[in-house]
Design a protein around this motif. Structure first.
Motif, PDB file in Angstrom:
ATOM      1  N   ILE A  52      14.748 -60.133 -30.698  1.00  0.00           N
ATOM      2  CA  ILE A  52      14.067 -59.366 -31.742  1.00  0.00           C
ATOM      3  C   ILE A  52      14.618 -57.945 -31.833  1.00  0.00           C
ATOM      4  O   ILE A  52      14.880 -57.432 -32.913  1.00  0.00           O
ATOM      5  CB  ILE A  52      12.540 -59.325 -31.485  1.00  0.00           C
ATOM      6  N   THR A  53      14.813 -57.300 -30.702  1.00  0.00           N
ATOM      7  CA  THR A  53      15.189 -55.884 -30.707  1.00  0.00           C
ATOM      8  C   THR A  53      16.688 -55.635 -30.839  1.00  0.00           C
ATOM      9  O   THR A  53      17.090 -54.583 -31.331  1.00  0.00           O
ATOM     10  CB  THR A  53      14.688 -55.179 -29.427  1.00  0.00           C
ATOM     11  N   GLU A  54      17.523 -56.587 -30.411  1.00  0.00           N
ATOM     12  CA  GLU A  54      18.962 -56.328 -30.386  1.00  0.00           C
ATOM     13  C   GLU A  54      19.762 -57.066 -31.450  1.00  0.00           C
ATOM     14  O   GLU A  54      20.973 -56.862 -31.552  1.00  0.00           O
ATOM     15  CB  GLU A  54      19.521 -56.685 -28.997  1.00  0.00           C
ATOM     16  N   SER A  55      19.116 -57.899 -32.231  1.00  0.00           N
ATOM     17  CA  SER A  55      19.842 -58.669 -33.242  1.00  0.00           C
ATOM     18  C   SER A  55      20.459 -57.739 -34.287  1.00  0.00           C
ATOM     19  O   SER A  55      19.806 -56.839 -34.805  1.00  0.00           O
ATOM     20  CB  SER A  55      18.897 -59.654 -33.935  1.00  0.00           C
ATOM     21  N   LEU A  59      16.976 -60.870 -39.523  1.00  0.00           N
ATOM     22  CA  LEU A  59      16.193 -61.869 -38.806  1.00  0.00           C
ATOM     23  C   LEU A  59      14.754 -61.790 -39.307  1.00  0.00           C
ATOM     24  O   LEU A  59      14.136 -60.727 -39.292  1.00  0.00           O
ATOM     25  CB  LEU A  59      16.238 -61.546 -37.308  1.00  0.00           C
ATOM     26  N   LYS A  60      14.244 -62.898 -39.787  1.00  0.00           N
ATOM     27  CA  LYS A  60      12.852 -62.955 -40.225  1.00  0.00           C
ATOM     28  C   LYS A  60      12.013 -63.350 -39.014  1.00  0.00           C
ATOM     29  O   LYS A  60      12.236 -64.392 -38.403  1.00  0.00           O
ATOM     30  CB  LYS A  60      12.685 -63.984 -41.339  1.00  0.00           C
ATOM     31  N   VAL A  61      11.055 -62.502 -38.661  1.00  0.00           N
ATOM     32  CA  VAL A  61      10.215 -62.752 -37.482  1.00  0.00           C
ATOM     33  C   VAL A  61       8.760 -62.796 -37.934  1.00  0.00           C
ATOM     34  O   VAL A  61       8.275 -61.867 -38.564  1.00  0.00           O
ATOM     35  CB  VAL A  61      10.394 -61.652 -36.412  1.00  0.00           C
ATOM     36  N   THR A  62       8.079 -63.900 -37.611  1.00  0.00           N
ATOM     37  CA  THR A  62       6.673 -64.040 -37.974  1.00  0.00           C
ATOM     38  C   THR A  62       5.873 -64.549 -36.780  1.00  0.00           C
ATOM     39  O   THR A  62       6.403 -65.216 -35.904  1.00  0.00           O
ATOM     40  CB  THR A  62       6.487 -65.027 -39.148  1.00  0.00           C
ATOM     41  N   ILE A  63       4.582 -64.218 -36.806  1.00  0.00           N
ATOM     42  CA  ILE A  63       3.647 -64.720 -35.802  1.00  0.00           C
ATOM     43  C   ILE A  63       2.452 -65.283 -36.559  1.00  0.00           C
ATOM     44  O   ILE A  63       1.852 -64.589 -37.377  1.00  0.00           O
ATOM     45  CB  ILE A  63       3.168 -63.614 -34.842  1.00  0.00           C
ATOM     46  N   GLU A  64       2.139 -66.545 -36.284  1.00  0.00           N
ATOM     47  CA  GLU A  64       1.008 -67.195 -36.934  1.00  0.00           C
ATOM     48  C   GLU A  64       0.210 -67.992 -35.913  1.00  0.00           C
ATOM     49  O   GLU A  64       0.766 -68.484 -34.932  1.00  0.00           O
ATOM     50  CB  GLU A  64       1.506 -68.146 -38.026  1.00  0.00           C
ATOM     51  N   ALA A  65      -1.085 -68.160 -36.184  1.00  0.00           N
ATOM     52  CA  ALA A  65      -1.919 -68.975 -35.306  1.00  0.00           C
ATOM     53  C   ALA A  65      -1.404 -70.406 -35.299  1.00  0.00           C
ATOM     54  O   ALA A  65      -0.979 -70.939 -36.325  1.00  0.00           O
ATOM     55  CB  ALA A  65      -3.367 -68.942 -35.776  1.00  0.00           C
ATOM     56  N   LYS A  93      -2.349 -65.874 -26.913  1.00  0.00           N
ATOM     57  CA  LYS A  93      -3.007 -64.803 -27.674  1.00  0.00           C
ATOM     58  C   LYS A  93      -2.806 -63.433 -27.031  1.00  0.00           C
ATOM     59  O   LYS A  93      -2.608 -62.437 -27.719  1.00  0.00           O
ATOM     60  CB  LYS A  93      -4.496 -65.147 -27.764  1.00  0.00           C
ATOM     61  N   GLU A  94      -2.830 -63.381 -25.696  1.00  0.00           N
ATOM     62  CA  GLU A  94      -2.764 -62.097 -24.986  1.00  0.00           C
ATOM     63  C   GLU A  94      -1.440 -61.356 -25.184  1.00  0.00           C
ATOM     64  O   GLU A  94      -1.406 -60.129 -25.088  1.00  0.00           O
ATOM     65  CB  GLU A  94      -3.009 -62.305 -23.484  1.00  0.00           C
ATOM     66  N   VAL A  95      -0.348 -62.050 -25.449  1.00  0.00           N
ATOM     67  CA  VAL A  95       0.942 -61.367 -25.611  1.00  0.00           C
ATOM     68  C   VAL A  95       1.300 -61.105 -27.072  1.00  0.00           C
ATOM     69  O   VAL A  95       2.306 -60.472 -27.363  1.00  0.00           O
ATOM     70  CB  VAL A  95       2.102 -62.112 -24.898  1.00  0.00           C
ATOM     71  N   VAL A  96       0.458 -61.560 -28.003  1.00  0.00           N
ATOM     72  CA  VAL A  96       0.723 -61.338 -29.431  1.00  0.00           C
ATOM     73  C   VAL A  96       0.886 -59.850 -29.760  1.00  0.00           C
ATOM     74  O   VAL A  96       1.844 -59.472 -30.443  1.00  0.00           O
ATOM     75  CB  VAL A  96      -0.366 -62.002 -30.305  1.00  0.00           C
ATOM     76  N   PRO A  97      -0.011 -58.949 -29.292  1.00  0.00           N
ATOM     77  CA  PRO A  97       0.168 -57.521 -29.614  1.00  0.00           C
ATOM     78  C   PRO A  97       1.518 -56.974 -29.137  1.00  0.00           C
ATOM     79  O   PRO A  97       2.127 -56.138 -29.812  1.00  0.00           O
ATOM     80  CB  PRO A  97      -0.982 -56.831 -28.885  1.00  0.00           C
ATOM     81  N   HIS A  98       1.989 -57.439 -27.997  1.00  0.00           N
ATOM     82  CA  HIS A  98       3.286 -56.999 -27.468  1.00  0.00           C
ATOM     83  C   HIS A  98       4.405 -57.327 -28.468  1.00  0.00           C
ATOM     84  O   HIS A  98       5.238 -56.471 -28.788  1.00  0.00           O
ATOM     85  CB  HIS A  98       3.536 -57.675 -26.121  1.00  0.00           C
ATOM     86  N   PHE A  99       4.415 -58.546 -28.962  1.00  0.00           N
ATOM     87  CA  PHE A  99       5.465 -58.953 -29.884  1.00  0.00           C
ATOM     88  C   PHE A  99       5.281 -58.340 -31.275  1.00  0.00           C
ATOM     89  O   PHE A  99       6.256 -58.005 -31.936  1.00  0.00           O
ATOM     90  CB  PHE A  99       5.565 -60.482 -29.958  1.00  0.00           C
ATOM     91  N   ARG A 100       4.056 -58.151 -31.713  1.00  0.00           N
ATOM     92  CA  ARG A 100       3.834 -57.494 -33.015  1.00  0.00           C
ATOM     93  C   ARG A 100       4.367 -56.058 -32.984  1.00  0.00           C
ATOM     94  O   ARG A 100       4.920 -55.573 -33.970  1.00  0.00           O
ATOM     95  CB  ARG A 100       2.350 -57.511 -33.365  1.00  0.00           C
ATOM     96  N   LYS A 101       4.193 -55.393 -31.853  1.00  0.00           N
ATOM     97  CA  LYS A 101       4.714 -54.025 -31.709  1.00  0.00           C
ATOM     98  C   LYS A 101       6.248 -54.023 -31.827  1.00  0.00           C
ATOM     99  O   LYS A 101       6.819 -53.171 -32.503  1.00  0.00           O
ATOM    100  CB  LYS A 101       4.277 -53.475 -30.348  1.00  0.00           C
ATOM    101  N   LEU A 102       6.906 -54.987 -31.198  1.00  0.00           N
ATOM    102  CA  LEU A 102       8.371 -55.085 -31.291  1.00  0.00           C
ATOM    103  C   LEU A 102       8.819 -55.348 -32.728  1.00  0.00           C
ATOM    104  O   LEU A 102       9.816 -54.793 -33.190  1.00  0.00           O
ATOM    105  CB  LEU A 102       8.884 -56.206 -30.391  1.00  0.00           C
ATOM    106  N   ILE A 103       8.066 -56.187 -33.421  1.00  0.00           N
ATOM    107  CA  ILE A 103       8.400 -56.518 -34.815  1.00  0.00           C
ATOM    108  C   ILE A 103       8.266 -55.283 -35.697  1.00  0.00           C
ATOM    109  O   ILE A 103       9.101 -55.008 -36.546  1.00  0.00           O
ATOM    110  CB  ILE A 103       7.527 -57.673 -35.325  1.00  0.00           C
ATOM    111  N   LYS A 105       8.571 -52.158 -34.784  1.00  0.00           N
ATOM    112  CA  LYS A 105       9.671 -51.246 -34.464  1.00  0.00           C
ATOM    113  C   LYS A 105      10.946 -51.671 -35.159  1.00  0.00           C
ATOM    114  O   LYS A 105      11.770 -50.843 -35.541  1.00  0.00           O
ATOM    115  CB  LYS A 105       9.924 -51.203 -32.947  1.00  0.00           C
ATOM    116  N   ARG A 106      11.138 -52.979 -35.284  1.00  0.00           N
ATOM    117  CA  ARG A 106      12.352 -53.513 -35.912  1.00  0.00           C
ATOM    118  C   ARG A 106      12.385 -53.228 -37.421  1.00  0.00           C
ATOM    119  O   ARG A 106      13.430 -53.013 -37.987  1.00  0.00           O
ATOM    120  CB  ARG A 106      12.418 -55.015 -35.670  1.00  0.00           C
ATOM    121  N   ALA A 107      11.212 -53.206 -38.031  1.00  0.00           N
ATOM    122  CA  ALA A 107      11.131 -53.048 -39.498  1.00  0.00           C
ATOM    123  C   ALA A 107      11.550 -51.700 -39.980  1.00  0.00           C
ATOM    124  O   ALA A 107      11.762 -50.759 -39.368  1.00  0.00           O
ATOM    125  CB  ALA A 107       9.713 -53.334 -39.965  1.00  0.00           C
TER     126      ALA A 107
END
Length: 107
Positions: A52-55, A59-65, A93-103, A105-107
């Motif tokens: 996510i961070t080095e590409s 890159l389209k990155v999504t998070i869905e239930a 669920k617990e790591v979703v905020p971690h990855f949303r933050k990375l996404i 930053k990428r935007a």
């Protein structure tokens, strides 16, 4: 992938640590079945993090239930349409905020 809340929180703590975990320094923890499993998830999630961070390509990155367990699991989806690349990983669920933050930053 079925993991309890405590496992997800411990995994989030490992992902947010300033120093990567060492199997040698924490041998007793990582020698257990839970520890080995957590270390395997950690390595997978760090790989996703780097992607996510080095590409250098769009890159389209999504998070869905997840359809399987929408209250506990989410799908993290990475797609590069130009080369028809797709990577789908189930995350707790617990790591979703971690990855949303990375996404964000990428935007």
């Amino acid at each position: 992938m079925s993991m309890d809340k405590e496992f997800g929180r411990d995994l989030l703590r490992l992902l947010g640590a300033t120093e990567p975990p060492s199997r040698n320094k924490n041998f007793d923890f990582f020698d257990s079945a839970r520890g080995r499993r957590m270390f395997a998830y950690y390595k997978t999630y760090k790989s996703l993090e780097r992607e996510i961070t080095e590409s250098q390509v769009p890159l389209k990155v999504t998070i869905e239930a997840s359809e399987h367990d929408p209250k506990r699991q989410y799908e993290l989806r990475l797609e590069n349409v130009a080369i028809r690349y797709r990577r789908i990983t189930m995350i707790p669920k617990e790591v979703v905020p971690h990855f949303r933050k990375l996404i964000r930053k990428r935007a």
